[in-house]
Design an enzyme around this catalytic site. Structure first.
Site, PDB file in Angstrom:
ATOM      1  N   TYR A   1       1.798  -3.438   4.594  1.00 37.08           N
ATOM      2  CA  TYR A   1       0.449  -3.903   4.259  1.00 37.08           C
ATOM      3  C   TYR A   1       0.182  -3.638   2.775  1.00 37.08           C
ATOM      4  O   TYR A   1      -0.357  -4.497   2.065  1.00 37.08           O
ATOM      5  CB  TYR A   1      -0.579  -3.181   5.122  1.00 37.08           C
ATOM      6  CG  TYR A   1      -2.028  -3.433   4.729  1.00 37.08           C
ATOM      7  CD1 TYR A   1      -2.692  -4.576   5.162  1.00 37.08           C
ATOM      8  CD2 TYR A   1      -2.726  -2.526   3.932  1.00 37.08           C
ATOM      9  CE1 TYR A   1      -4.018  -4.808   4.812  1.00 37.08           C
ATOM     10  CE2 TYR A   1      -4.046  -2.755   3.580  1.00 37.08           C
ATOM     11  CZ  TYR A   1      -4.691  -3.891   4.019  1.00 37.08           C
ATOM     12  OH  TYR A   1      -5.997  -4.108   3.659  1.00 37.08           O
TER      13      TYR A   1
ATOM     14  N   SER B   1      -7.315  -4.107  -1.913  1.00 42.97           N
ATOM     15  CA  SER B   1      -7.449  -2.753  -1.382  1.00 42.97           C
ATOM     16  C   SER B   1      -7.092  -1.748  -2.461  1.00 42.97           C
ATOM     17  O   SER B   1      -6.494  -2.087  -3.491  1.00 42.97           O
ATOM     18  CB  SER B   1      -6.495  -2.585  -0.191  1.00 42.97           C
ATOM     19  OG  SER B   1      -6.375  -1.241   0.202  1.00 42.97           O
TER      20      SER B   1
END
Length: 246
Positions: free
Chosen positions: A151, A138
């Site tokens: 996360y 990400s």
């Protein structure tokens, strides 16, 4: 590396990015296996894509062992592993946030799962003339998003692991290790944080295969490239700008 006429395993492929990567791989003539922990969801996706479904909960080592055993028996020609499965908790750090519980759940799926699965499948991948491990991380790998704090931790950890694995395997194997870093993607998991304004997961799939074909080991998708450049130029300002909506 041109991924065609190979056998590929994609985790977390019941929907979103994993589904679109599996779809594109299938369209390009590959034999595709998709894995997920929701049996109904992964079976439905496999029927839609005309691929093989394997039920596997990445938080359970026994499930990973069972998946690897089936691959060894039924798909010994496996040459592509896409570690895409992931979970995220939308919250902010602070008193009462229960960050430890949330982080534990996220690390089990986002980090420990792919680390174990990759290691267990390496003996098969190393037998192929060419092979690849593709880790989906990400844009939060290099700066955290405050509403996805742990996360972000998991993706930073997987990024570091990916770099180490790439350099290790390059010394004496034909296994190449790629990392895909998308910015905001419109999926079920991002609905609560404005995901409808993000890119279609199909764009991530297209960029992934194009990047691999072009020999890019770190593939920035969407705004990630400009965000990374901004971070390298001025980390403090980049993190503040990245989080100004929250």
């Amino acid at each position: 590396m041109d991924i065609k006429n190979k056998t590929a395993l994609v985790t977390g492929a019941g929907s979103g990015i994993g589904y679109q990567i599996a779809k594109l791989l299938k369209e390009q003539g590959n034999n595709v296996i998709i894995a997920g922990r929701n049996a109904e969801k992964i079976t439905k996706a496999a029927e839609e894509l005309s691929v093989t479904a394997l039920v596997c909960d990445l938080t359970k080592p026994a499930d990973i062992e069972a998946l690897v055993s089936r691959v060894k028996t039924e798909f010994p020609e496996l040459s592509i592993l896409v570690n895409n499965a992931g979970v995220a908790h939308l919250y902010k750090l602070g008193e009462g946030a229960d960050a430890f519980t949330k982080a534990t759940a996220e690390f089990q799926v986002n980090y420990f799962g792919p680390v174990l699965l990759t290691e267990k499948l390496l003996p098969i991948l190393k037998q192929q003339p060419e092979a690849a491990v593709i880790n989906i991380t990400s844009n939060v790998t290099f700066h955290p998003l405050v509403v996805l704090p742990t996360y972000s931790d998991t993706k930073a950890a997987l990024h570091s692991h990916t770099v180490a694995l790439r350099h290790t395997l390059a010394k004496d194997t034909a296994v190449k290790v790629y990392e895909v870093m998308p910015s905001l993607v419109n999926t079920e998991a991002t609905k609560d944080m404005g995901g409808e304004s993000g890119m279609h997961p199909g764009e991530v799939a297209q960029a992934t295969l194009a990047g691999i074909k072009a020999g890019q080991y770190e593939i920035y998708v969407g705004d990630t490239g400009s965000q990374r450049a901004a971070y390298l130029a001025n980390p403090e300002n980049a993190v503040a700008s990245f989080n100004n909506r929250f």
